[in-house]
Design a protein around this motif. Structure first.
Motif, PDB file in Angstrom:
ATOM      1  N   SER A   1       0.955  -1.148   0.224  1.00  0.00           N
ATOM      2  CA  SER A   1      -0.303   0.130  -0.163  1.00  0.00           C
ATOM      3  C   SER A   1       0.697   1.321   0.263  1.00  0.00           C
ATOM      4  O   SER A   1       0.081   2.324   0.532  1.00  0.00           O
ATOM      5  CB  SER A   1      -0.925   0.076   1.117  1.00  0.00           C
ATOM      6  N   THR A   2       2.297   0.844   0.060  1.00  0.00           N
ATOM      7  CA  THR A   2       3.536   2.362  -0.209  1.00  0.00           C
ATOM      8  C   THR A   2       3.683   1.992  -1.683  1.00  0.00           C
ATOM      9  O   THR A   2       3.611   1.680  -1.910  1.00  0.00           O
ATOM     10  CB  THR A   2       4.389   2.370  -0.048  1.00  0.00           C
ATOM     11  N   VAL A   3       3.544   3.643  -1.916  1.00  0.00           N
ATOM     12  CA  VAL A   3       4.247   3.909  -3.484  1.00  0.00           C
ATOM     13  C   VAL A   3       5.001   5.416  -3.503  1.00  0.00           C
ATOM     14  O   VAL A   3       5.389   6.449  -2.371  1.00  0.00           O
ATOM     15  CB  VAL A   3       2.417   4.568  -4.255  1.00  0.00           C
ATOM     16  N   THR A   4       6.045   5.419  -4.215  1.00  0.00           N
ATOM     17  CA  THR A   4       6.761   6.043  -4.645  1.00  0.00           C
ATOM     18  C   THR A   4       6.160   6.912  -5.757  1.00  0.00           C
ATOM     19  O   THR A   4       6.319   6.219  -6.887  1.00  0.00           O
ATOM     20  CB  THR A   4       7.952   6.012  -4.420  1.00  0.00           C
ATOM     21  N   VAL A   5       6.519   8.155  -6.014  1.00  0.00           N
ATOM     22  CA  VAL A   5       6.580   8.561  -7.253  1.00  0.00           C
ATOM     23  C   VAL A   5       7.387  10.311  -7.521  1.00  0.00           C
ATOM     24  O   VAL A   5       7.752  10.633  -6.627  1.00  0.00           O
ATOM     25  CB  VAL A   5       4.322   9.175  -7.276  1.00  0.00           C
ATOM     26  N   ASP A   6       8.010  10.302  -8.362  1.00  0.00           N
ATOM     27  CA  ASP A   6       8.273  11.481  -9.050  1.00  0.00           C
ATOM     28  C   ASP A   6       6.883  12.796  -9.251  1.00  0.00           C
ATOM     29  O   ASP A   6       6.400  12.360 -10.322  1.00  0.00           O
ATOM     30  CB  ASP A   6       9.794  11.499 -10.075  1.00  0.00           C
ATOM     31  N   VAL A   7       7.324  13.887  -8.873  1.00  0.00           N
ATOM     32  CA  VAL A   7       6.035  14.651  -8.789  1.00  0.00           C
ATOM     33  C   VAL A   7       6.882  16.304  -9.820  1.00  0.00           C
ATOM     34  O   VAL A   7       7.949  16.710  -8.971  1.00  0.00           O
ATOM     35  CB  VAL A   7       5.412  15.221  -8.350  1.00  0.00           C
TER      36      VAL A   7
ATOM     37  N   LEU B   1      -5.171   8.611  -0.294  1.00  0.00           N
ATOM     38  CA  LEU B   1      -4.088   8.542   0.679  1.00  0.00           C
ATOM     39  C   LEU B   1      -4.211   8.740   2.051  1.00  0.00           C
ATOM     40  O   LEU B   1      -4.561   9.846   1.697  1.00  0.00           O
ATOM     41  CB  LEU B   1      -3.926   9.997  -0.771  1.00  0.00           C
ATOM     42  N   ASP B   2      -3.194   8.120   2.323  1.00  0.00           N
ATOM     43  CA  ASP B   2      -3.406   8.583   4.007  1.00  0.00           C
ATOM     44  C   ASP B   2      -2.491   9.461   4.606  1.00  0.00           C
ATOM     45  O   ASP B   2      -2.519   9.740   5.564  1.00  0.00           O
ATOM     46  CB  ASP B   2      -3.449   6.737   4.708  1.00  0.00           C
ATOM     47  N   SER B   3      -1.273   8.744   4.045  1.00  0.00           N
ATOM     48  CA  SER B   3      -0.136   9.828   4.804  1.00  0.00           C
ATOM     49  C   SER B   3       1.207  10.105   3.553  1.00  0.00           C
ATOM     50  O   SER B   3       1.051   9.006   2.543  1.00  0.00           O
ATOM     51  CB  SER B   3       0.680   9.109   5.876  1.00  0.00           C
ATOM     52  N   GLN B   4       1.696  11.186   4.355  1.00  0.00           N
ATOM     53  CA  GLN B   4       2.886  11.348   3.296  1.00  0.00           C
ATOM     54  C   GLN B   4       4.294  11.159   3.819  1.00  0.00           C
ATOM     55  O   GLN B   4       4.684  12.318   4.505  1.00  0.00           O
ATOM     56  CB  GLN B   4       3.278  12.526   2.758  1.00  0.00           C
ATOM     57  N   GLY B   5       5.501  10.247   3.300  1.00  0.00           N
ATOM     58  CA  GLY B   5       6.890  10.828   4.362  1.00  0.00           C
ATOM     59  C   GLY B   5       7.692  10.971   3.421  1.00  0.00           C
ATOM     60  O   GLY B   5       7.620  11.414   2.126  1.00  0.00           O
TER      61      GLY B   5
ATOM     62  N   GLU C   1       9.923  16.869  -7.141  1.00  0.00           N
ATOM     63  CA  GLU C   1      10.744  15.964  -6.070  1.00  0.00           C
ATOM     64  C   GLU C   1      10.190  14.076  -6.192  1.00  0.00           C
ATOM     65  O   GLU C   1       9.405  14.222  -7.333  1.00  0.00           O
ATOM     66  CB  GLU C   1       9.751  16.333  -4.755  1.00  0.00           C
ATOM     67  N   ARG C   2      10.853  13.872  -4.991  1.00  0.00           N
ATOM     68  CA  ARG C   2       9.853  12.234  -5.260  1.00  0.00           C
ATOM     69  C   ARG C   2       9.075  12.031  -4.057  1.00  0.00           C
ATOM     70  O   ARG C   2      10.300  11.976  -3.010  1.00  0.00           O
ATOM     71  CB  ARG C   2      11.326  11.446  -4.988  1.00  0.00           C
ATOM     72  N   ASP C   3       8.163  11.896  -4.087  1.00  0.00           N
ATOM     73  CA  ASP C   3       7.434  11.129  -2.469  1.00  0.00           C
ATOM     74  C   ASP C   3       6.715   9.602  -2.708  1.00  0.00           C
ATOM     75  O   ASP C   3       7.149   9.071  -3.059  1.00  0.00           O
ATOM     76  CB  ASP C   3       5.418  12.138  -2.874  1.00  0.00           C
ATOM     77  N   THR C   4       6.853   9.731  -1.047  1.00  0.00           N
ATOM     78  CA  THR C   4       6.480   8.407  -0.760  1.00  0.00           C
ATOM     79  C   THR C   4       4.881   8.130   0.187  1.00  0.00           C
ATOM     80  O   THR C   4       4.938   9.439   1.385  1.00  0.00           O
ATOM     81  CB  THR C   4       7.378   8.061  -0.220  1.00  0.00           C
ATOM     82  N   LEU C   5       4.076   7.868  -0.257  1.00  0.00           N
ATOM     83  CA  LEU C   5       3.020   7.590  -0.493  1.00  0.00           C
ATOM     84  C   LEU C   5       2.371   6.671   0.132  1.00  0.00           C
ATOM     85  O   LEU C   5       2.564   5.350  -0.148  1.00  0.00           O
ATOM     86  CB  LEU C   5       2.141   9.032  -1.507  1.00  0.00           C
ATOM     87  N   THR C   6       1.661   6.878   1.284  1.00  0.00           N
ATOM     88  CA  THR C   6       0.392   5.189   2.090  1.00  0.00           C
ATOM     89  C   THR C   6      -0.704   5.700   1.677  1.00  0.00           C
ATOM     90  O   THR C   6      -1.062   6.032   2.150  1.00  0.00           O
ATOM     91  CB  THR C   6       0.550   5.063   3.184  1.00  0.00           C
ATOM     92  N   LEU C   7      -1.314   5.093   1.396  1.00  0.00           N
ATOM     93  CA  LEU C   7      -3.066   4.647   1.763  1.00  0.00           C
ATOM     94  C   LEU C   7      -3.514   3.483   1.894  1.00  0.00           C
ATOM     95  O   LEU C   7      -3.232   2.393   2.186  1.00  0.00           O
ATOM     96  CB  LEU C   7      -3.099   4.563  -0.599  1.00  0.00           C
ATOM     97  N   VAL C   8      -4.235   4.384   1.809  1.00  0.00           N
ATOM     98  CA  VAL C   8      -6.119   2.638   2.438  1.00  0.00           C
ATOM     99  C   VAL C   8      -6.896   2.774   1.918  1.00  0.00           C
ATOM    100  O   VAL C   8      -7.353   3.830   1.420  1.00  0.00           O
ATOM    101  CB  VAL C   8      -5.687   3.020   4.023  1.00  0.00           C
ATOM    102  N   GLN C   9      -7.949   1.448   2.160  1.00  0.00           N
ATOM    103  CA  GLN C   9      -9.000   1.668   1.159  1.00  0.00           C
ATOM    104  C   GLN C   9      -9.917   2.176   1.903  1.00  0.00           C
ATOM    105  O   GLN C   9     -10.280   1.132   3.593  1.00  0.00           O
ATOM    106  CB  GLN C   9      -8.856   0.323   0.895  1.00  0.00           C
TER     107      GLN C   9
END
Length: 481
Positions: free
Chosen positions: A444-450, A477-481, A462-470
């Protein structure tokens, strides 16, 4: 009698000293090959007659200076070259006609608006440095330069620890001040990205409060002890900057935001400052205000002041956001209509000039029911999109369809950043477009270049790491590290 100016590297003519401290002397110099003015830092090495320690310090300084030279950013002083001459390192750097923030603060603290403006610029450079693995290690007012036009740049990347600044020596002397140290560094731990965040927070605190967060004292050992415990004086003048500052100044490094988060929130505060100015031009966020909010504002009496208009607009935006969330939740519970945007939804953003009253088809926000073929399979809802697809779809909504984007954030995500819909819309109003790429998924963790393109010109990545929940079958999107 004429005395020839001192030369370094057979091309740099030293003109005059323009600064200095425990780390060495900074010279204004002339690059006679390229015909430009440069700044040259002459680094001081340990003078303890220990050849091994001196050589190690020199090599460390040269290595870290080369690392710093990897960073090229409009808000960081560029390192052009590193020379080894006269048995010491010399850093050849960009010259900026400027005043350090420390010097400016001698005339009194900054306003919150000015501190936020300087902070947004400097944080963008620090965030860029962190993305390429560079820890500054000595963020403080003396290392932030402000030009006559308000341009702010940070200097001295990666050099301070190499030169022995801000640490206890064998005799117990302190080189530098502990006033901006993070608690963990004050306790002797290695500097990290999180410690840069703390020091930057302490710098912004001092810029507005007029004193560092640990207070002021001639007793450096007492300050170092206070720093090691994280015992800060609560800010009293920082107003809307306070929530972010307190997170940056958290004693536990894990509780501090990343520098990319700091940059985003400071840019949002800059946008809010611009939007609440009492002058006559339209609000900067006007292109992204939904039609209903514009109608509500237009209905306000003409004699109402600008602050009243802003309050009406913000209230309408929040009401619209709440209605949309209710609609989306209802649709989620109804079966087939919860289908995610098609996989062809682009990661690049819809231009901000797209009227928000007419969102792209990919948002599935229309009330038109799906084709009858989907109703025949209502007993088996379509599979939920993957977290990676959800992230691509989220950025595909922005900045043209803010309501749908906001609805994809959990309450936890919003609360962590104090993001009302109004603040969310204000932050996104500064961008012309956004593009998401290199999306990778791990559970459930996604990394992405934005990549963001500003309406005012320029861009940032920037490169973000996002945690998602259903939630009700949809990834949010639940949190961003």
């Amino acid at each position: 009698m004429f005395v020839e100016a001192r030369r370094i590297g057979d091309r740099y003519r030293l003109l005059e000293p323009i600064g200095g401290g425990a780390m060495g002397t900074v010279w204004r110099a002339k690059d006679e090959t390229l015909g430009r003015t440069v700044a040259i830092k002459e680094l001081v090495l340990p003078d303890d007659h220990d050849e091994k320690r001196t050589d190690e310090a020199k090599q460390r300084a040269m290595r870290e200076a080369r690392i710093a030279a990897r960073l090229t950013h409009p808000h960081a002083i560029t390192v052009f070259a590193v020379l080894d001459e006269e048995d010491r390192p010399w850093l050849i750097m960009e010259h900026l006609t400027s005043t350090s923030l420390a010097q400016k603060l001698e005339d009194g603290p900054l306003s919150v608006d000015d501190a936020v403006n300087v902070g947004a610029q400097v944080s963008s450079a620090l965030a860029a440095a962190h993305r390429v693995g560079i820890v500054h290690r000595d963020v403080k007012p003396g290392n932030i330069l402000v030009g006559p036009d308000g341009t702010a740049k940070i200097s001295d990347f990666g050099i301070s620890r190499a030169a022995g600044d801000v640490k206890l020596t064998a005799t117990g002397d302190i080189l530098g001040t502990p006033a901006f140290l993070s608690p963990e560094v004050a306790r002797g731990e290695d500097a990290s990205f999180a410690s840069d965040v703390f020091s930057f927070g302490a710098t912004l605190y001092a810029a507005v409060e007029g004193t560092p967060p640990y207070g002021e004292s001639d007793n450096q050992i007492a300050l170092l002890y206070r720093a090691s415990s994280g015992d800060i004086v609560p800010p009293a003048k920082t107003e809307r900057l306070t929530p972010l500052l307190l997170r940056m100044l958290a004693t536990d490094p894990a509780e501090r935001p990343s520098m990319s988060e700091v940059e985003r929130e400071l840019r949002a505060l800059v946008a809010v400052s611009a939007a609440t100015l009492p002058a006559g031009p339209p609000l900067p966020a006007e292109p992204t205000v939904p039609a209903a909010a514009a109608s509500a504002a237009a209905a306000a009496p003409a004699s109402r002041n600008r602050r009243g208009l802003i309050a009406v607009g913000a209230g309408a935006l929040l009401l619209i956001a709440a209605v949309i969330v209710v609609i989306l939740v209802t649709r989620h519970k109804s079966g087939p209509e919860t289908a995610a945007p098609p996989l062809s939804t682009p990661a690049s953003a819809t231009p901000s000039t797209t009227p928000s009253a007419a969102p792209p088809p990919a948002t599935a926000s229309s009330s038109t029911p799906p084709p009858s073929t989907s109703s025949s399979s209502s007993s088996a809802p379509p599979p939920a999109e993957t977290p990676a697809q959800a992230v691509a779809a989220y950025y595909g909504l922005l900045p043209g369809n803010l309501e749908a984007g906001y609805a994809r954030l959990t309450q936890k995500f919003k609360d962590a950043r104090s993001k009302t819909f109004s603040a969310y819309a204000q932050w996104w109003s500064q961008f012309q477009s956004v593009t998401a790429s290199n999306i990778t998924e791990n559970g459930s963790t996604v990394t992405v270049d934005v990549s963001y393109v500003y309406k005012s010109g320029g861009n940032t990545q920037e490169r973000d790491t996002l945690t998602l929940v259903q939630k009700d079958g949809t990834w949010m999107l639940d949190s961003q590290g």
